[in-house]
Design a protein around this motif. Structure first.
Motif, PDB file in Angstrom:
ATOM      1  N   ASP A 283      27.965  59.060 138.135  1.00  0.00           N
ATOM      2  CA  ASP A 283      27.318  59.640 136.958  1.00  0.00           C
ATOM      3  C   ASP A 283      26.536  58.633 136.131  1.00  0.00           C
ATOM      4  OD1 ASP A 283      29.647  58.259 136.145  1.00  0.00           O
ATOM      5  OD2 ASP A 283      29.839  59.516 134.341  1.00  0.00           O
ATOM      6  N   ARG A 284      26.417  57.397 136.587  1.00  0.00           N
ATOM      7  CA  ARG A 284      25.752  56.392 135.760  1.00  0.00           C
ATOM      8  C   ARG A 284      24.253  56.683 135.626  1.00  0.00           C
ATOM      9  NH1 ARG A 284      29.547  52.469 135.066  1.00  0.00           N
ATOM     10  NH2 ARG A 284      30.929  52.003 136.843  1.00  0.00           N
ATOM     11  N   PRO A 285      23.670  56.386 134.468  1.00  0.00           N
ATOM     12  CA  PRO A 285      22.213  56.447 134.362  1.00  0.00           C
ATOM     13  C   PRO A 285      21.577  55.541 135.406  1.00  0.00           C
ATOM     14  CG  PRO A 285      23.194  56.254 132.185  1.00  0.00           C
ATOM     15  CD  PRO A 285      24.314  56.058 133.176  1.00  0.00           C
ATOM     16  N   GLY A 286      20.504  56.010 135.998  1.00  0.00           N
ATOM     17  CA  GLY A 286      19.858  55.277 137.085  1.00  0.00           C
ATOM     18  C   GLY A 286      20.197  55.852 138.439  1.00  0.00           C
ATOM     19  N   VAL A 363      30.231  54.212 147.950  1.00  0.00           N
ATOM     20  CA  VAL A 363      31.615  54.531 147.598  1.00  0.00           C
ATOM     21  C   VAL A 363      31.910  54.256 146.133  1.00  0.00           C
ATOM     22  CG1 VAL A 363      32.447  54.166 149.940  1.00  0.00           C
ATOM     23  CG2 VAL A 363      32.395  52.230 148.336  1.00  0.00           C
ATOM     24  N   GLY A 364      30.950  53.685 145.427  1.00  0.00           N
ATOM     25  CA  GLY A 364      31.132  53.425 144.010  1.00  0.00           C
ATOM     26  C   GLY A 364      29.931  52.722 143.440  1.00  0.00           C
ATOM     27  N   THR A 365      29.884  52.574 142.120  1.00  0.00           N
ATOM     28  CA  THR A 365      28.771  51.897 141.459  1.00  0.00           C
ATOM     29  C   THR A 365      29.311  51.013 140.352  1.00  0.00           C
ATOM     30  OG1 THR A 365      28.428  53.673 139.829  1.00  0.00           O
ATOM     31  CG2 THR A 365      27.211  53.835 141.915  1.00  0.00           C
ATOM     32  N   ASP A 366      28.506  50.051 139.951  1.00  0.00           N
ATOM     33  CA  ASP A 366      28.816  49.179 138.824  1.00  0.00           C
ATOM     34  C   ASP A 366      27.708  49.322 137.796  1.00  0.00           C
ATOM     35  OD1 ASP A 366      31.065  48.221 140.152  1.00  0.00           O
ATOM     36  OD2 ASP A 366      29.925  46.605 141.117  1.00  0.00           O
ATOM     37  N   GLY A 367      28.023  48.922 136.573  1.00  0.00           N
ATOM     38  CA  GLY A 367      27.034  48.963 135.519  1.00  0.00           C
ATOM     39  C   GLY A 367      27.637  49.446 134.220  1.00  0.00           C
ATOM     40  N   GLU A 368      26.894  49.241 133.130  1.00  0.00           N
ATOM     41  CA  GLU A 368      27.348  49.697 131.823  1.00  0.00           C
ATOM     42  C   GLU A 368      26.515  50.916 131.414  1.00  0.00           C
ATOM     43  OE1 GLU A 368      29.949  48.685 130.265  1.00  0.00           O
ATOM     44  OE2 GLU A 368      30.410  47.122 131.746  1.00  0.00           O
ATOM     45  N   GLU A 369      25.416  50.679 130.682  1.00  0.00           N
ATOM     46  CA  GLU A 369      24.575  51.800 130.261  1.00  0.00           C
ATOM     47  C   GLU A 369      23.660  52.270 131.383  1.00  0.00           C
ATOM     48  OE1 GLU A 369      22.515  50.702 126.758  1.00  0.00           O
ATOM     49  OE2 GLU A 369      24.326  50.624 125.507  1.00  0.00           O
ATOM     50  N   ARG A 370      23.611  51.497 132.464  1.00  0.00           N
ATOM     51  CA  ARG A 370      22.764  51.854 133.595  1.00  0.00           C
ATOM     52  C   ARG A 370      23.334  51.231 134.847  1.00  0.00           C
ATOM     53  NH1 ARG A 370      16.254  50.568 134.117  1.00  0.00           N
ATOM     54  NH2 ARG A 370      15.953  51.481 136.187  1.00  0.00           N
ATOM     55  N   ILE A 371      23.085  51.816 135.968  1.00  0.00           N
ATOM     56  CA  ILE A 371      23.603  51.282 137.218  1.00  0.00           C
ATOM     57  C   ILE A 371      23.065  49.867 137.448  1.00  0.00           C
ATOM     58  CG2 ILE A 371      21.741  52.317 138.587  1.00  0.00           C
ATOM     59  CD1 ILE A 371      23.791  52.676 140.840  1.00  0.00           C
TER      60      ILE A 371
END
Length: 979
Positions: A283-286, A363-371
């Motif tokens: 669900d991250r932006p980007g 299988v997953g993503t990293d990031g704060e306000e955006r990927i």
């Protein structure tokens, strides 16, 4: 249509993308449009537009949506999620957007709009939402309206299939209406770089649209969304008319218009929505649908990111990745969930230096306000890696937009090759073409559009025109069925961040919790999890949820069906549905001819149905309680008057009118003499009371029936239904005359003196003008009909005059009654007076389950008549039960306690543990000047047999003892009625 699969290869532009430097507006705000390509797109670069989002002043161009303009300015986080407050960005480019909800603040506040559907205009002010908005505090100055149109063929969708269908039907001589939700025709072609017949597909679409507009009998409606399909070819569509003009739009121009379209045949070319894939932190932006990224590039000249990774389960995602690579976006990796990635695509990717990993997934993503990175692995869990990126493209397949077809009661079937539901056959007046039917290539779409239109023409009696050559298109690579349908396998993270419905923050764990609780129906799971209940109606989440449920239960999607598609397809503002019927036009405020007098007398008004009636007439320093007690005392001890003009009045005439009334009313009306009045109730087929009033015989074949204020239209409709459908042989005419006559009730022991003063020619003695009789006479020099009717139990007259003389009559009665202290009274006093006498108000003291016998009115049911409406139901065992609820009076032990209306009645003198047996409820409750205490009416089980008993009414934390009495609490003998 997912036109991505027909990409026209081109050589990458050797020129690097121009970096637009930061610039400042005159106000000094930073404008950062660094993600716009130097050329291309369908935007008008000569018309820059200023807008404000979340307090930042930014710029875009005419032709942008708010979403594309935000992306061009590097804004990815648009909103926060409704449950968890997680940052959310722009997932799609159309109506299927689940994330990017905004609130427009100027020019007029509007909540819950998808940024992908808001056309940019100069001066737009908006902010992101946490999944919910707020309504405007000030009225919207814009105009909303509606139009009706009839056609032979309606085509919904102006993509390739729809354009060809509309052109085929129009060339065949049919009246054609083409509706499409975009500002210009082309559908998915607007977001691609396709070439048809050697020219850009957008130009081809414009050429077809131009021809359509010039053909006679053809209407092309742009910015128009068909949101509901109903029986008999009826379709509702919403047209946005001035969103693109913004605050500069003249107020007399309609802002939105509802089109009510009736078509002999309908062709649905509604396209398809790209499907995401569920994985951890999806669900991250980007994170964006691949088709959406391609649309932003080609239609809006926007680069959604600088370093992109593609995760695809099918061929269609490759075109987006390659187009972005050709626009100098770094695309280091494509993850194809299929074990054998399509060779035709891998070769092209290799030429551009793009690695393709078959059998792999995100299988997953990293990031704060955006990927910031995508975490990848093979489907067996091996080969884990982390790839830096600021854009993750997801292509999980396509869901045909079958909503309108399903609304029209079309059946759906599961298509394994698509992993989605498609129409099962055709409806008699509706056909589906293009991607909406499951076609994923341009050639199939245009062919289906032509064939569907020819079938529609034949069905409406037209001869199709000679076939024209379909435009040539690029060949599409052979597609390999996708390997991953909806969910990347693997253990659930803690907490679960595998979001199925992004708008509702619903996760895989929520779905599994529902199935684990024993739910099997997708409809039940939808309600348990709220998946698919937000503004997007599950356009991206519905199929995901269905697939995850099927996998969890081990069931076959081919044996099921998706949740029900209901109108509207996209959200529709209430203002648009109301059109010009707003304010008084929507719900007219009806006032009597005496209304100005009430205002001058300081009346406080209440709404009774649509009528604005005087509630009470406070004097200085009086509240409702004090004013009503004063008005009641005047009616009981002196003389008072009330505007009763709102009572429904129906004029019945005809040779068979007595037969009609005898069939409709439980009591005998045919025996009523001219000049006499009789009270009666109307019952439904079930024997329950639906209204009451008086029946006045004016002549041998003419009656005047009165009804309650709120049921006037209902009773007239009831009468017409019997006359037109059940008893058409009866020669009877029913006419509403409610507004024709003004009625003033003159009430109290001194009312005879006041009437005699203004009607010297009328003998007002009991012997001459007895109870339940009427006479024509001059009252204050006005021709009037004077009726001896009492709704208070006092000596009373109802004086009826044509409405235009009402004010003069009111003034004359006030003047004549001044020596007697005449007092105007309102509806609250009327209710107290009638309740003291046990006269019920239908709809307040009844609840649709009450018979005349339950009201203590067995006398109103004739034992002589062979039949009448509801008679048979009186002998039903249910209606003869001894414990039926019956109307009784209640006297609180403490005479100062006013029972709340609606309060429950119990047998216990304390609050017992639930469940509690309820005996009934309080229907009316008042303070009485005549009784010197409070009292109430109530419906109580076996009420007549409980008279004298003590029961209890919970009020807050206390239990109030009450004594059950008969419903008549004042002047039980009726001695006051005749003065």
């Amino acid at each position: 249509m997912p036109a991505l699969v027909q990409r026209r290869p081109r050589h990458p532009d050797p020129r690097p993308a121009r970096r637009v430097p930061h610039r400042r507006t005159p106000a000094g705000d930073l404008v950062n449009e660094t993600h716009r390509t130097p050329s291309g797109g369908l935007i008008d670069r000569d018309t820059p537009l200023r807008f404000t989002f979340d307090g930042r002043r930014l710029t875009g161009y005419r032709g942008d949506t708010l979403a594309s303009a935000l992306l061009a300015n590097g804004v990815h986080q648009v909103a926060t999620s409704i449950r968890f407050g997680r940052p959310r960005g722009i997932l799609s480019a159309g109506a299927e957007e689940p994330n990017a909800l905004v609130q427009l603040e100027e020019p007029v506040p509007e909540p819950m709009l998808g940024a992908t559907t808001v056309e940019l205009f100069d001066g737009l002010v908006a902010r992101g939402l946490p999944g919910q908005g707020r309504l405007a505090a000030q009225p919207d100055p814009a105009r909303y309206d509606g139009k009706h149109v009839h056609c032979d063929v309606l085509v919904v969708g102006a993509g390739p299939a729809g354009l060809v269908a509309a052109l085929t039907a129009a060339r065949g001589g049919a009246r054609v209406v083409l509706v499409d939700d975009q500002p210009e025709p082309g559908g998915a072609l607007l977001g691609s770089n396709e070439h048809l017949d050697g020219k850009p597909a957008v130009e081809w679409a414009r050429t077809v649209a131009d021809e359509l507009r010039e053909l006679p009998g053809t209407l092309v409606l742009e910015r128009t969304t068909a949101f509901g399909a109903y029986d008999d070819g009826f379709v509702l569509a919403l047209q946005r008319r001035t969103d693109h003009l913004g605050a500069a739009a003249p107020r007399h121009v309609s802002r939105q218009r509802v089109w009510r379209i009736r078509a002999k045949q309908t062709v649905l070319a509604t396209g398809a929505h790209e499907r995401p894939v569920v994985f951890a932190d999806n669900d991250r932006p980007g994170i964006m649908l691949a088709g959406a990224a391609r649309t932003y590039l080609h239609r809006y000249a926007v680069l959604p990111g600088r370093r992109a990774v593609l995760f695809t389960t099918n061929d269609s995602g490759y075109a987006a990745a390659l187009d972005l690579a050709d626009a100098d976006v770094d695309v280091p990796l494509i993850l194809d969930a299929r074990p054998d990635a399509a060779t035709a695509w891998t070769d092209v990717c290799a030429e551009r230096g793009i690695e393709v990993r078959a059998g792999h997934a995100v299988v997953g993503t990293d990031g704060e306000e955006r990927i910031a990175a995508a975490r990848t692995a093979s489907l067996d869990g091996a080969g884990k890696s982390r790839v830096d990126c600021d854009l993750l493209l997801v292509a999980g397949g396509w869901n045909p937009a079958v909503h309108l077809f399903s609304q029209a009661r079309g059946q759906l079937e599961y298509a394994p090759g698509l992993g989605a539901y498609v129409p099962a056959g055709v409806l008699p007046a509706m056909r589906v073409a293009g991607a909406a039917s499951g076609a994923l290539d341009f050639a199939s779409c245009v062919r289906e559009g032509r064939d569907a239109a020819e079938e529609a023409l034949s069905a409406t009696g037209f001869t199709p025109a000679p076939r024209f050559a379909l435009p040539a298109s690029d060949a599409r690579p052979e597609e390999t069925p996708p390997a991953v349908r909806w969910l990347v396998p693997g253990a659930a993270p803690e907490p679960d961040t595998r979001f199925v419905d992004l708008q509702r923050d619903a996760t895989v764990s929520d779905v599994l919790r529902a199935t684990g609780a024993g739910l099997r129906s997708l409809e039940h799971i939808k309600r348990y999890t709220t998946i698919g209940t937000a503004h997007d109606q599950g356009k991206t989440s519905g199929m995901l949820a269905g697939g995850i449920v099927a996998d969890a239960l081990g069931t076959d999607l081919a044996r099921g069906r998706p949740t029900t598609f209901r109108p509207p397809y996209t959200p529709v503002a209430f203002a648009a549905l109301a059109g010009r019927n707003r304010g008084e036009l929507h719900d007219p405020v009806r006032v009597t001819a005496i209304h100005p007098r009430h205002q001058a007398h300081g009346a406080v008004f209440e709404n009774v149905g649509q009528w604005h009636r005087p509630w009470y007439y406070p004097r200085p320093g009086e509240d409702l309680h004090a004013a009503v007690l004063r008005e009641c005392r005047a009616a009981r001890t002196g003389v008072a008057m009330m505007d009763a003009s709102t009572l429904g009045k129906i004029d019945l005439q005809g040779p068979d009118v007595t037969v009609f009334l005898d069939r409709l009313y439980p009591n005998m009306m045919s025996t009523l003499g001219v000049g006499r009045i009789r009270y009666g109730v109307l019952c439904g087929l079930d024997g329950m009371v639906i209204d009451d009033g008086t029946v006045i015989r004016l002549a041998e074949e003419r009656f005047l029936v009165t009804t309650t204020t709120g049921n006037a239209a209902t009773v007239l409709d009831w009468m017409e239904e019997w006359l037109q459908t059940e008893w058409p042989d009866l020669d009877v005419f029913a006419t509403s005359v409610t507004e024709h006559w003004a009625t003033i009730a003159l009430v109290g022991p001194l009312s005879r003196e006041v009437l005699g003063a203004v009607a010297p020619g009328l003998d007002v003695a009991n012997a001459a003008l007895g109870f339940m009789s009427w006479q024509d006479a001059e009252v204050a020099g006005i021709a009037a009909r004077v009726c001896r009717i009492s709704f208070s139990g006092e000596l009373a007259y109802e004086i009826n005059v044509p409405c235009w003389y009402a004010g003069a009559l009111w003034d004359a009665l006030l003047a004549a009654g001044e020596p007697y202290g005449i007092t105007p009274y309102g509806t609250e006093t009327m209710h107290v007076l009638r309740a003291e006498k046990g006269y019920p108000v239908i709809g307040q003291d009844t609840d649709g389950t009450v018979t005349p016998q339950d009201l203590g009115m067995s006398w109103v049911v004739s034992k002589k008549k062979a039949d009448f409406v509801g008679k048979r139901s009186f002998s039903r065992p249910e209606n003869l039960r001894p414990d039926r609820k019956q109307l009784v009076g209640l006297l609180p032990e403490d005479p100062a306690v006013l029972l709340p209306e609606g309060a429950q009645i119990i047998e216990s003198d304390h609050l017992p543990e639930p469940p509690v047996r309820m005996l009934g409820h309080v229907t009316s409750s008042y303070s009485s000047a005549a009784l010197g205490r409070t009292f109430a009416l109530a419906l109580v089980r076996s009420g007549f047999g409980r008279i004298g008993e003590t029961l209890y009414v919970p009020v807050g934390d206390e239990v109030v003892p009450v004594t059950v009495t008969g419903s008549v609490l004042f002047d039980k003998e009726g001695a006051r009625r005749d003065g």
